[in-house]
Structure formats: C-alpha cells, structure tokens
Design an enzyme around this catalytic site. Structure first.
Site, PDB file in Angstrom:
ATOM      1  N   HIS A 104       1.858   4.248  -3.058  1.00  0.00           N
ATOM      2  CA  HIS A 104       1.865   5.708  -2.933  1.00  0.00           C
ATOM      3  C   HIS A 104       3.193   6.283  -3.420  1.00  0.00           C
ATOM      4  O   HIS A 104       3.223   7.264  -4.168  1.00  0.00           O
ATOM      5  CB  HIS A 104       1.663   6.117  -1.471  1.00  0.00           C
ATOM      6  CG  HIS A 104       0.277   5.925  -0.950  1.00  0.00           C
ATOM      7  ND1 HIS A 104      -0.855   6.248  -1.659  1.00  0.00           N
ATOM      8  CD2 HIS A 104      -0.154   5.461   0.259  1.00  0.00           C
ATOM      9  CE1 HIS A 104      -1.937   5.992  -0.923  1.00  0.00           C
ATOM     10  NE2 HIS A 104      -1.532   5.501   0.242  1.00  0.00           N
ATOM     11  N   HIS A 115       0.841  -1.202   0.000  1.00  0.00           N
ATOM     12  CA  HIS A 115       0.000   0.000   0.000  1.00  0.00           C
ATOM     13  C   HIS A 115       0.877   1.254   0.000  1.00  0.00           C
ATOM     14  O   HIS A 115       0.685   2.174  -0.804  1.00  0.00           O
ATOM     15  CB  HIS A 115      -0.910  -0.026   1.236  1.00  0.00           C
ATOM     16  CG  HIS A 115      -1.764   1.190   1.407  1.00  0.00           C
ATOM     17  ND1 HIS A 115      -3.134   1.175   1.210  1.00  0.00           N
ATOM     18  CD2 HIS A 115      -1.467   2.470   1.777  1.00  0.00           C
ATOM     19  CE1 HIS A 115      -3.628   2.379   1.438  1.00  0.00           C
ATOM     20  NE2 HIS A 115      -2.631   3.188   1.784  1.00  0.00           N
ATOM     21  N   GLU A 116       1.845   1.287   0.900  1.00  0.00           N
ATOM     22  CA  GLU A 116       2.716   2.459   1.003  1.00  0.00           C
ATOM     23  C   GLU A 116       3.636   2.581  -0.201  1.00  0.00           C
ATOM     24  O   GLU A 116       3.889   3.695  -0.696  1.00  0.00           O
ATOM     25  CB  GLU A 116       3.533   2.387   2.303  1.00  0.00           C
ATOM     26  CG  GLU A 116       2.704   2.434   3.576  1.00  0.00           C
ATOM     27  CD  GLU A 116       1.866   3.708   3.686  1.00  0.00           C
ATOM     28  OE1 GLU A 116       2.252   4.752   3.103  1.00  0.00           O
ATOM     29  OE2 GLU A 116       0.810   3.670   4.348  1.00  0.00           O
TER      30      GLU A 116
END
Length: 203
Positions: free
Chosen positions: A65, A61-62
């Site tokens: 980004h 997820h990170e």
C-alpha cells in the site's frame, strides 16, 4: 521513485510491533490458546513459523500500500492500532483471532483509479506470497519447511480474500468504488483462493 520511500522512526516502530504482535497472536492461536501458557516451549517452536507467514504477509501487504501510494505522489505512512493489537493477542488466548493491526494512511491528490490501485496492491501481494509458498506446499515436504509452506499458503490466500470483501474500510470496498469490473476481475479470484485455502486442503 524508490528514493522517495522513507520510513520515520515511529513508522518503523509501529511496523515492528505489529509484526511481532501478529506473529505472537497466531502462534498462541495455533498453540491452543490459553493452553500454551503451560507449554511455553511450543510458543518458541511455532513463533518463527508465524512470524515468516502471518507476520510477513501482513508486513508486505502494508508496504505494498505504502509503495503504491508513494508511486502516485502520495505521502504515506503506516500507523499501528495498539488497542487492536492487544485485542488480537488477548483474543488468541481466548481461542479466536480478529486481526486489524493498523493501516497505511496516505494523503495528497489521488484519482479514484489511483486509490483503487493503492488498495488493490495489498491483496495482490498476499496472492503473490501464497503462490510463492504453493510449490513447496504441493511437494508435501515433511517437517518444519512443509508446515511453513502450508501455513504461508493458507494465511496469505485468506488475507487476500478477507481484504477484498467490499465492506467498510477494507480494500475491496475501495476497489469496488473505483471500478466494479476491476473488483470482480480481482476480487472473485481472491475469494476463490480463500475458499480453496479453507476447504480445499488441510494443514
């Protein structure tokens, strides 16, 4: 563009610590909180499962980004919140979990659309991970493989739905500020998948 993706030593350390801390916190929670202290072998058994489901869901997820921000010409780096990681582990011992391990911070000129897409990349990555776990979960395979698939499906769909909530620093709020139609188009399916994960099947 991939040649521009760099990780500092601090960032790699923060990612590793956050990954491990979240894996441990979820393992403790699933192991019954404080009761796991008297059953450390259970932690050893369940920790690999939480590392490749909750921990991996957070990590990718990170990274989504970060990669998307760099694609738009941003300087982006993950920073762990060590106080929140400590709270996550202590909360798990008490029988609850609030996971806010840190965030990818990016700087540079970005349009509202680019900021919205950077935010959207994280939840959509969790949806993709949940879909990867989906076929194995539906096969209802007994044992560790089936358990990992079910939990991977469950936690990634929940992460997608939670992060799309249009509140505060959550991804959904950034997406909504960019485009309400985009928020509805992506947010509503994420909320639906999260609700299905909570109420549509059991681990």
């Amino acid at each position: 563009m991939s040649a521009n993706i760099r990780f500092s030593g601090r960032e790699l350390r923060d990612l590793a610590v956050a990954w491990i801390a979240l894996g441990v916190a979820f393992a403790i929670l699933l192991g019954g909180g404080q009761r796991i202290i008297s059953r450390p072998e259970f932690l050893v058994t369940i920790l690999p499962m939480t590392m490749v489901t909750a921990g991996l869901g957070f990590l990718l997820h990170e990274l989504a980004h970060k990669v998307t921000a760099i694609k738009f010409g941003q300087v982006a780096e993950f920073r762990a919140d060590y106080n929140m990681l400590f709270l996550a582990v202590m909360g798990a011992l008490a029988g609850f979990l609030f996971a806010a391990p840190g965030a990818v911070y990016h700087r540079g000129h970005a349009t509202p659309r680019e900021n919205g897409l950077i935010a959207l990349a994280g939840p959509l990555t969790n949806v993709a991970l949940g879909v990867i776990f989906l076929p194995v979960a539906f096969l209802d395979i007994p044992g560790l493989v089936g358990t990992i698939a079910n939990f991977g499906l469950y936690i990634n769909f929940l992460l997608a739905g939670f992060n799309m909530i249009p509140f505060g620093p959550l991804d959904g709020n950034t997406v909504k500020k960019w485009s309400i139609p985009a928020f509805l188009a992506f947010g509503l399916p994420c909320f639906g998948l999260a609700a299905w994960a909570l109420f549509g099947f059991s681990l």
